[in-house]
Design a protein around this motif. Structure first.
Motif, short mmCIF file in Angstrom:
data_model
loop_
_atom_site.label_atom_id
_atom_site.label_comp_id
_atom_site.label_asym_id
_atom_site.label_seq_id
_atom_site.Cartn_x
_atom_site.Cartn_y
_atom_site.Cartn_z
N ALA A 183 -24.96 -0.29 32.49
CA ALA A 183 -25.41 -1.05 33.66
C ALA A 183 -26.92 -1.22 33.69
O ALA A 183 -27.42 -2.23 34.23
CB ALA A 183 -24.94 -0.36 34.94
N HIS A 184 -27.65 -0.29 33.11
CA HIS A 184 -29.11 -0.39 33.09
C HIS A 184 -29.62 -1.12 31.85
O HIS A 184 -30.83 -1.22 31.64
CB HIS A 184 -29.74 1.00 33.17
CG HIS A 184 -29.67 1.60 34.54
ND1 HIS A 184 -28.62 2.40 34.96
CD2 HIS A 184 -30.49 1.49 35.61
CE1 HIS A 184 -28.80 2.77 36.20
NE2 HIS A 184 -29.94 2.24 36.62
N GLY A 185 -28.70 -1.64 31.05
CA GLY A 185 -29.10 -2.44 29.90
C GLY A 185 -29.47 -3.85 30.31
O GLY A 185 -29.40 -4.23 31.48
N THR A 186 -29.84 -4.65 29.33
CA THR A 186 -30.19 -6.04 29.58
C THR A 186 -29.35 -6.94 28.68
O THR A 186 -29.02 -6.56 27.55
CB THR A 186 -31.68 -6.31 29.30
OG1 THR A 186 -31.97 -5.98 27.95
CG2 THR A 186 -32.56 -5.49 30.23
N SER A 187 -29.02 -8.11 29.17
CA SER A 187 -28.26 -9.07 28.38
C SER A 187 -28.32 -10.43 29.06
O SER A 187 -28.39 -10.51 30.29
CB SER A 187 -26.80 -8.63 28.24
OG SER A 187 -26.05 -9.59 27.52
N ASP A 188 -28.30 -11.47 28.25
CA ASP A 188 -28.19 -12.82 28.81
C ASP A 188 -26.74 -13.30 28.78
O ASP A 188 -26.46 -14.44 29.13
CB ASP A 188 -29.11 -13.79 28.08
CG ASP A 188 -28.82 -13.86 26.59
OD1 ASP A 188 -27.90 -13.16 26.12
OD2 ASP A 188 -29.54 -14.60 25.89
N ARG A 189 -25.84 -12.44 28.34
CA ARG A 189 -24.43 -12.78 28.37
C ARG A 189 -23.88 -12.65 29.78
O ARG A 189 -24.30 -11.77 30.55
CB ARG A 189 -23.64 -11.84 27.44
CG ARG A 189 -23.86 -12.09 25.97
CD ARG A 189 -23.32 -10.96 25.15
NE ARG A 189 -21.93 -10.64 25.45
CZ ARG A 189 -20.88 -11.23 24.89
NH1 ARG A 189 -21.06 -12.19 24.00
NH2 ARG A 189 -19.65 -10.86 25.20
N VAL A 190 -22.94 -13.48 30.14
CA VAL A 190 -22.35 -13.47 31.47
C VAL A 190 -20.86 -13.20 31.35
O VAL A 190 -20.14 -13.95 30.69
CB VAL A 190 -22.60 -14.79 32.21
CG1 VAL A 190 -21.93 -14.76 33.59
CG2 VAL A 190 -24.10 -15.05 32.36
N LEU A 216 -13.70 1.28 24.08
CA LEU A 216 -13.25 0.39 23.01
C LEU A 216 -13.35 -1.07 23.44
O LEU A 216 -13.42 -1.37 24.63
CB LEU A 216 -11.80 0.73 22.63
CG LEU A 216 -11.49 2.20 22.36
CD1 LEU A 216 -10.00 2.38 22.07
CD2 LEU A 216 -12.33 2.76 21.22
N ASP A 217 -13.32 -1.96 22.46
CA ASP A 217 -13.17 -3.41 22.67
C ASP A 217 -14.25 -3.99 23.59
O ASP A 217 -14.05 -4.16 24.79
CB ASP A 217 -11.78 -3.74 23.24
CG ASP A 217 -10.69 -3.47 22.22
OD1 ASP A 217 -11.02 -3.25 21.04
OD2 ASP A 217 -9.51 -3.48 22.60
N TRP A 218 -15.36 -4.37 22.98
CA TRP A 218 -16.53 -4.84 23.70
C TRP A 218 -16.68 -6.36 23.70
O TRP A 218 -17.77 -6.88 23.95
CB TRP A 218 -17.78 -4.20 23.12
CG TRP A 218 -17.89 -2.73 23.43
CD1 TRP A 218 -17.18 -1.72 22.88
CD2 TRP A 218 -18.75 -2.12 24.40
NE1 TRP A 218 -17.55 -0.51 23.43
CE2 TRP A 218 -18.51 -0.74 24.36
CE3 TRP A 218 -19.71 -2.63 25.28
CZ2 TRP A 218 -19.20 0.16 25.18
CZ3 TRP A 218 -20.40 -1.74 26.09
CH2 TRP A 218 -20.14 -0.37 26.04
N GLU A 219 -15.62 -7.07 23.44
CA GLU A 219 -15.71 -8.53 23.35
C GLU A 219 -16.30 -9.17 24.60
O GLU A 219 -17.03 -10.15 24.54
CB GLU A 219 -14.33 -9.13 23.11
CG GLU A 219 -13.78 -8.91 21.72
CD GLU A 219 -12.43 -9.58 21.57
OE1 GLU A 219 -12.17 -10.10 20.47
OE2 GLU A 219 -11.65 -9.58 22.52
N GLY A 220 -15.95 -8.64 25.76
CA GLY A 220 -16.29 -9.33 27.01
C GLY A 220 -17.47 -8.78 27.77
O GLY A 220 -17.66 -9.12 28.95
N PHE A 221 -18.32 -7.96 27.12
CA PHE A 221 -19.40 -7.35 27.90
C PHE A 221 -20.41 -8.42 28.34
O PHE A 221 -20.60 -9.44 27.70
CB PHE A 221 -20.08 -6.23 27.10
CG PHE A 221 -21.29 -6.66 26.31
CD1 PHE A 221 -22.55 -6.53 26.83
CD2 PHE A 221 -21.15 -7.20 25.03
CE1 PHE A 221 -23.68 -6.93 26.12
CE2 PHE A 221 -22.27 -7.60 24.30
CZ PHE A 221 -23.53 -7.47 24.85
N GLY A 222 -21.07 -8.14 29.46
CA GLY A 222 -22.07 -9.05 29.97
C GLY A 222 -22.32 -8.81 31.45
O GLY A 222 -21.83 -7.84 32.03
N LEU A 223 -23.09 -9.67 32.07
CA LEU A 223 -23.43 -9.51 33.49
C LEU A 223 -22.21 -9.72 34.37
O LEU A 223 -21.44 -10.67 34.18
CB LEU A 223 -24.54 -10.49 33.87
CG LEU A 223 -25.91 -10.21 33.25
CD1 LEU A 223 -26.87 -11.36 33.54
CD2 LEU A 223 -26.48 -8.90 33.79
N ALA A 224 -22.07 -8.84 35.34
CA ALA A 224 -20.94 -8.88 36.28
C ALA A 224 -21.41 -8.26 37.59
O ALA A 224 -22.49 -7.65 37.65
CB ALA A 224 -19.75 -8.12 35.71
#
Length: 258
Positions: free
Chosen positions: A128-135, A180-188
């Motif tokens: 949660a404290h990471g950064t990403s431009d993925r949504v 496991l299975d990190w395909e959908g990680f991103g901002l939420a």
């Protein structure tokens, strides 16, 4: 094509081939001369549809979180295009621990020690404290789906954070736990992962109570909003034939969040 990547990575297969969701992936346990026991996953799609969130998710998650949270380390990610199809082969560390559930929906309460919950707390905080431009979830989608399936005004999300995005019992091992299975990680929405774990476990009230006790975010406005979002998501999936037996319990859970 799978055999081609087996040869390219210099591995030998040592397990049963496993087809992924809707036949989109083909995977197997393999042995690598340097890394030891690994997992080789082959993703395929028409060339015009290759790329995007699900295509890049595991690789980008590896760049951000390998060595920082409990997940399978990725050793290599190799794309390949042949005629009208695109392929992506990923070689990762094999995780041999059993999962909490063989399917996303929890049916029986697993016996999990306090250290399991503490590790999960730490890892979700790190993500949660990471950064990403993925949504992973968009407000526009929330505005449409929450009223459609819950007949309430959609929550206007004030706080967003990076989430694993698919945190259900089949994506958590019962030992460490590994995610496991990190395909959908991103901002939420903040609390999304914790809310998703709750919703997929709503047939097991004791486990739901434990999740709520461990993760206080589920008791505040952010967590209640996230819970409405994931309930609407699973109700939409149920309307399409995925775990329709969850629907009554999800509606009951929603009443605690409205």
């Amino acid at each position: 094509m799978f055999t081609q990547f087996v040869q390219q990575f210099g591995v030998t297969t040592c397990g049963t081939m496993v087809w992924g969701w809707h036949g989109r992936t083909l995977s197997s346990g393999v042995h690598h001369p340097q890394y030891g026991d690994c997992w080789l996953r082959l993703l395929a799609a028409p060339k015009a549809k290759a790329g995007g969130k699900l295509w890049d998710g595991p690789r980008l998650a590896a760049e951000r979180f390998d060595g920082r949270v409990h997940k399978a380390q990725m050793y290599a990610s190799v794309p390949h295009v042949l005629d009208d199809f695109a392929y992506l082969a990923e070689l990762s560390r094999a995780i041999t621990e059993p999962v909490c559930s063989e399917e996303p929906v929890l049916r029986e309460e697993p016996a999990l020690p306090d250290r399991w919950w503490a590790s999960l707390q730490t890892d979700l905080d790190t993500v949660a404290h990471g950064t990403s431009d993925r949504v992973a979830v968009r407000q526009e989608w929330i505005n449409r789906v929450v009223p459609q399936f819950l007949n309430v005004e959609p929550p206007q999300i004030r706080h967003w954070a990076v989430a694993h995005g698919d945190l259900h019992p089949a994506n958590l091992t019962a030992g460490t736990p590994y995610l496991l299975d990190w395909e959908g990680f991103g901002l939420a929405p903040v609390g999304y992962d914790q809310a998703l774990l709750t919703a997929y476990s709503c047939l097991v009230p004791g486990f739901v109570k434990k999740v709520r006790d461990i993760f206080p975010v589920l008791q505040n406005e952010d967590g209640r909003a996230a819970l409405l979002v994931v309930i609407a998501d699973l109700l939409q999936s149920a309307s399409r034939g995925d775990h329709p037996e969850l629907a009554p319990a999800l509606h009951e859970l929603a009443r605690t969040a409205i």
